[in-house]
Design an enzyme around this catalytic site. Structure first.
Site, PDB file in Angstrom:
ATOM      1  N   ASN A  11       0.923  -1.164   0.000  1.00 13.36           N
ATOM      2  CA  ASN A  11       0.000   0.000   0.000  1.00 13.36           C
ATOM      3  C   ASN A  11       0.944   1.190   0.000  1.00 13.36           C
ATOM      4  O   ASN A  11       1.625   1.448   0.993  1.00 13.36           O
ATOM      5  CB  ASN A  11      -0.857  -0.065   1.242  1.00 13.36           C
ATOM      6  CG  ASN A  11      -1.921   1.018   1.371  1.00 13.36           C
ATOM      7  OD1 ASN A  11      -2.391   1.247   2.484  1.00 13.36           O
ATOM      8  ND2 ASN A  11      -2.332   1.660   0.303  1.00 13.36           N
ATOM      9  N   ASN A  70      -5.576  11.052   0.634  1.00 10.17           N
ATOM     10  CA  ASN A  70      -5.809  10.001  -0.365  1.00 10.17           C
ATOM     11  C   ASN A  70      -5.426  10.487  -1.763  1.00 10.17           C
ATOM     12  O   ASN A  70      -5.293  11.687  -2.000  1.00 10.17           O
ATOM     13  CB  ASN A  70      -7.308   9.626  -0.388  1.00 10.17           C
ATOM     14  CG  ASN A  70      -7.728   8.777   0.791  1.00 10.17           C
ATOM     15  OD1 ASN A  70      -7.038   7.841   1.185  1.00 10.17           O
ATOM     16  ND2 ASN A  70      -8.866   9.130   1.385  1.00 10.17           N
ATOM     17  N   CYS A  79      -4.653   5.893   8.858  1.00 11.06           N
ATOM     18  CA  CYS A  79      -4.091   5.020   7.815  1.00 11.06           C
ATOM     19  C   CYS A  79      -3.140   4.048   8.505  1.00 11.06           C
ATOM     20  O   CYS A  79      -2.090   4.461   8.999  1.00 11.06           O
ATOM     21  CB  CYS A  79      -3.343   5.852   6.779  1.00 11.06           C
ATOM     22  SG  CYS A  79      -2.579   4.840   5.503  1.00 11.06           S
ATOM     23  N   ASN A 204     -14.625   2.728   3.145  1.00 14.13           N
ATOM     24  CA  ASN A 204     -13.696   1.690   2.669  1.00 14.13           C
ATOM     25  C   ASN A 204     -14.441   0.359   2.751  1.00 14.13           C
ATOM     26  O   ASN A 204     -15.010   0.047   3.810  1.00 14.13           O
ATOM     27  CB  ASN A 204     -12.459   1.653   3.569  1.00 14.13           C
ATOM     28  CG  ASN A 204     -11.744   3.003   3.585  1.00 14.13           C
ATOM     29  OD1 ASN A 204     -11.072   3.363   2.630  1.00 14.13           O
ATOM     30  ND2 ASN A 204     -11.906   3.760   4.676  1.00 14.13           N
ATOM     31  N   GLU A 222     -10.750   0.989  -1.445  1.00 11.30           N
ATOM     32  CA  GLU A 222     -10.595   2.109  -0.515  1.00 11.30           C
ATOM     33  C   GLU A 222     -11.284   3.388  -0.968  1.00 11.30           C
ATOM     34  O   GLU A 222     -11.229   3.753  -2.139  1.00 11.30           O
ATOM     35  CB  GLU A 222      -9.114   2.429  -0.305  1.00 11.30           C
ATOM     36  CG  GLU A 222      -8.398   1.427   0.570  1.00 11.30           C
ATOM     37  CD  GLU A 222      -7.103   1.972   1.098  1.00 11.30           C
ATOM     38  OE1 GLU A 222      -7.071   3.170   1.463  1.00 11.30           O
ATOM     39  OE2 GLU A 222      -6.116   1.221   1.136  1.00 11.30           O
ATOM     40  N   ARG A 223     -11.883   4.053   0.008  1.00  9.54           N
ATOM     41  CA  ARG A 223     -12.397   5.416  -0.207  1.00  9.54           C
ATOM     42  C   ARG A 223     -11.235   6.283  -0.692  1.00  9.54           C
ATOM     43  O   ARG A 223     -10.143   6.191  -0.155  1.00  9.54           O
ATOM     44  CB  ARG A 223     -12.935   5.961   1.106  1.00  9.54           C
ATOM     45  CG  ARG A 223     -13.396   7.401   1.037  1.00  9.54           C
ATOM     46  CD  ARG A 223     -13.962   7.873   2.328  1.00  9.54           C
ATOM     47  NE  ARG A 223     -12.939   7.971   3.379  1.00  9.54           N
ATOM     48  CZ  ARG A 223     -13.197   8.577   4.537  1.00  9.54           C
ATOM     49  NH1 ARG A 223     -14.407   9.052   4.797  1.00  9.54           N
ATOM     50  NH2 ARG A 223     -12.252   8.658   5.462  1.00  9.54           N
ATOM     51  N   CYS A 231      -5.182  -2.578   2.969  1.00 12.33           N
ATOM     52  CA  CYS A 231      -5.663  -1.399   3.712  1.00 12.33           C
ATOM     53  C   CYS A 231      -5.498  -1.737   5.194  1.00 12.33           C
ATOM     54  O   CYS A 231      -6.185  -2.625   5.718  1.00 12.33           O
ATOM     55  CB  CYS A 231      -7.130  -1.146   3.367  1.00 12.33           C
ATOM     56  SG  CYS A 231      -7.852   0.212   4.311  1.00 12.33           S
ATOM     57  N   GLY A 232      -4.568  -1.055   5.847  1.00  6.07           N
ATOM     58  CA  GLY A 232      -4.238  -1.404   7.233  1.00  6.07           C
ATOM     59  C   GLY A 232      -5.435  -1.278   8.166  1.00  6.07           C
ATOM     60  O   GLY A 232      -5.726  -2.194   8.949  1.00  6.07           O
ATOM     61  N   THR A 233      -6.138  -0.151   8.064  1.00  5.56           N
ATOM     62  CA  THR A 233      -7.314   0.019   8.936  1.00  5.56           C
ATOM     63  C   THR A 233      -8.416  -0.950   8.518  1.00  5.56           C
ATOM     64  O   THR A 233      -9.171  -1.440   9.365  1.00  5.56           O
ATOM     65  CB  THR A 233      -7.840   1.470   8.853  1.00  5.56           C
ATOM     66  OG1 THR A 233      -7.971   1.855   7.466  1.00  5.56           O
ATOM     67  CG2 THR A 233      -6.911   2.429   9.574  1.00  5.56           C
TER      68      THR A 233
HETATM   69  N1  LIG Z   1      -8.612   5.348   2.132  1.00  8.56           N
HETATM   70  C1  LIG Z   1      -8.686   5.490   3.587  1.00  8.56           C
HETATM   71  C2  LIG Z   1      -7.387   6.107   4.130  1.00  8.56           C
HETATM   72  C3  LIG Z   1      -6.195   5.181   3.911  1.00  8.56           C
HETATM   73  C4  LIG Z   1      -6.347   3.942   4.733  1.00  8.56           C
HETATM   74  C5  LIG Z   1      -5.490   2.759   4.321  1.00  8.56           C
HETATM   75  N2  LIG Z   1      -4.580   2.951   3.246  1.00  8.56           N
HETATM   76  C6  LIG Z   1      -4.828   2.122   5.514  1.00  8.56           C
HETATM   77  O1  LIG Z   1      -3.725   1.555   5.388  1.00  8.56           O
HETATM   78  O2  LIG Z   1      -5.456   2.135   6.607  1.00  8.56           O
HETATM   79  C7  LIG Z   1      -9.853   6.410   3.964  1.00  8.56           C
HETATM   80  O3  LIG Z   1     -10.158   7.331   3.204  1.00  8.56           O
HETATM   81  O4  LIG Z   1     -10.437   6.197   5.042  1.00  8.56           O
END
Ligand SMILES: N[C@H](CCC[C@H](N)C(=O)O)C(=O)O
Length: 335
Positions: A11, A70, A79, A204, A222-223, A231-233
């Site tokens: 990512n 983003n 993130c 997301n 992902e949003r 996507c970590g979260t």
């Molecule tokens: N696109 C996500 C932010 C990046 C999260 C993602 N890349 C991660 O690693 O958590 C959002 O707008 O909420």
């Protein structure tokens, strides 16, 4: 000055430390830079999924602040993959291995972990706060209660959904291999991040396959970005949904292995009287160092012609680490 290209589970982000600039970028300059540099057509190094902005923090025992822009220029509150790379950057800048990082809604605990493999550094980061109430996303027209493991035919017939904000918004469904490899995720992700009646600020969307006890494969739309390698979260929120809705397979306070198209991370979900939180553990890889004039950043015009780029040996090391992982999915890494 120096930009870095970094990733967590492939990512990808550009990392910018505002404190190294004569004049920090304004918010509108950060938005314009993110839109330009992350776009493969206009940026460098095949673009990226976003920009991580590091700045000073005046909070106690906090080494720095992280903001997340983003690829489309929208700002996110959190993130997970990015926080691991920001933690590594701050750890090396201040020679510390355990500290807090200020994020939009909380100062989060981070710590260096043992390398996953030679030249594959790893960090553990706290994912928090965790919310379920509709206002936290926000979501509408889905009732005024948290959405936990409920069918939502308007999304995808036959699937159950769970909504968890960590604090950025996540919608999660546990699916079988056919659905994982189908078009439903891309179609639903695009629908709920365009004009829609449910998530006015977007969301997301993650589909997860249960591979066994405390083992998942997670894919996320992902949003503000679209499909990413991880996507970590999203993987963190999915791990919590796993423990909450499949208690016999996903366990609180146990290590959960989460595979993704870009590799693998580990999570641990915790619950006390007051709160839930998740530990996210995984690589923090630096692939390129980029010398660029500050004026090019302010002008949102970072190109191959006005940058000096040096590649580290860490991508090779990371790919060797991924190669020795079990093959759990046919879904390929997105460049
Ligand atoms: N696109 C996500 C932010 C990046 C999260 C993602 N890349 C991660 O690693 O958590 C959002 O707008 O909420």
């Amino acid at each position: 000055m120096q930009l870095r290209k970094v990733h967590g589970s492939e990512n990808h982000f550009f990392l910018l430390d505002q404190t190294t600039l004569e004049q920090p970028l304004t918010d509108s300059e950060l938005v314009a830079l993110a839109q330009q540099i992350t776009n493969p057509a206009t940026g460098i190094l095949d673009g990226a999924d976003g920009v991580l902005v590091v700045d000073k923090s005046d909070h106690d025992n906090v080494l720095g602040q992280m903001r997340v822009i983003n690829a489309d220029g929208s700002e996110a509150s959190m993130c997970g993959n990015g926080l691991r790379t920001v933690s590594r950057y701050l750890a090396e800048k201040y020679h510390m291995n355990q500290f807090k990082v200020e994020t939009m809604t909380a100062d989060l605990q981070v710590s260096r972990q043992s390398d996953l493999a030679p030249e594959v550094p790893a960090f553990s980061v706290e994912i928090s706060p965790v919310r379920f109430n509709p206002e936290a996303f926000p979501f509408e027209n889905l009732g005024d209660q948290p959405l936990i493991d409920q069918p939502v035919p308007a999304f995808v017939a036959g699937l159950n959904f769970t909504a968890i904000a960590v604090p950025n918004p996540h919608l999660i469904s546990f699916v079988d291999e056919d659905v994982m490899n189908g078009n439903e995720l891309g179609e639903l992700g695009a629908r709920l991040n365009g004009h829609n009646n449910y998530f006015p600020d977007g969301v997301n969307v993650s589909f997860a396959q249960i591979l066994g006890k405390n083992q998942l494969f997670v894919r996320t739309y992902e949003r503000g970005v679209g499909f990413t390698n991880a996507c970590g979260t999203g993987m963190s929120a999915t791990s919590l949904a796993f423990a909450m809705t499949h208690a016999n397979l996903g366990e609180f306070d146990h290590t959960i292995t989460v595979y993704n198209p870009g590799g693998m991370v580990k999570t641990k979900v915790h619950q006390t009287e007051e709160r839930y939180w998740i530990d996210l553990i995984g690589n923090a890889t630096e692939t390129h160092h980029i010398e660029v004039a500050e004026s090019a950043l302010h002008a949102a015009n970072v190109t191959d012609d006005n940058t000096e780029i040096s590649e580290t040996n860490e991508e090779t090391a990371y790919l060797q680490f991924v190669d020795q992982l079990p093959k759990v999915s046919a879904i390929a890494v997105k460049k």
